[in-house]
Design an enzyme around this catalytic site. Sequence first.
Site, mmCIF file in Angstrom:
data_model
loop_
_atom_site.group_PDB
_atom_site.id
_atom_site.type_symbol
_atom_site.label_atom_id
_atom_site.label_comp_id
_atom_site.label_asym_id
_atom_site.label_seq_id
_atom_site.Cartn_x
_atom_site.Cartn_y
_atom_site.Cartn_z
ATOM 1 N N ASP A 138 -100.536 -46.036 28.963
ATOM 2 C CA ASP A 138 -99.615 -45.666 30.028
ATOM 3 C C ASP A 138 -98.708 -44.569 29.489
ATOM 4 O O ASP A 138 -98.389 -44.558 28.292
ATOM 5 C CB ASP A 138 -98.769 -46.854 30.474
ATOM 6 C CG ASP A 138 -99.550 -47.879 31.277
ATOM 7 O OD1 ASP A 138 -100.505 -47.486 31.972
ATOM 8 O OD2 ASP A 138 -99.185 -49.064 31.230
ATOM 9 N N ASP A 156 -103.608 -45.961 37.568
ATOM 10 C CA ASP A 156 -102.704 -46.782 38.380
ATOM 11 C C ASP A 156 -102.314 -46.047 39.663
ATOM 12 O O ASP A 156 -102.254 -46.644 40.742
ATOM 13 C CB ASP A 156 -101.427 -47.122 37.598
ATOM 14 C CG ASP A 156 -101.685 -47.937 36.346
ATOM 15 O OD1 ASP A 156 -102.707 -48.641 36.291
ATOM 16 O OD2 ASP A 156 -100.850 -47.856 35.418
#
Length: 183
Positions: A138, A156
């Site tokens: 991330d 995402d």
Amino acid sequence: MTNPTRSATASAVVNDVPAASATLRFWSLVLLITAADAISKALAVEYLAPRHIPHRILGDVVRFTLAYNPGAAFGMHLGPASRWIFAALSVVIVVVLIRATADLTRISRLAAFGVPVVVGGAIGNLLDRIRLRDGVVDFIDIGYGDVRFWTFNVADTAVTIGAGCLVIALWQLDKAQQQATAS
């Protein structure tokens, strides 16, 4: 079993048009999302190390901060087996999604876009779960000051956008079916 409220026009379209998952466009979009996710994560790992050090992109609002998520969205974690549980769950969700939305992707361009976007995002995060012991990469960090959203990635974002498209497509289909039933 067919839905008796489906209009004759929608039934004709379903019978004449292949499901999105059977098209080159579907798989090209899956590949594009998966590749964009993989490339962005590789760049993040290369240029944003060490972990948890913010790099300002748009002031303090948008930052790139390298992090690894061993769990799922929003920090959900199921212990040491999280990696493999969420990997298996991703595979199941992709298969079920493709099968469950076949009719919808035949009659809705929005769904025909949303499903491969979700699938590409799911595959992007699945690849990280399989190959990285530390978890999913991330790096997109949105917020202001100490008020930050969870750090996320391109996959995402794709899953969120694709899911939004599916919700709207289902809402449009329901609205059309209600109008067809009322007339």
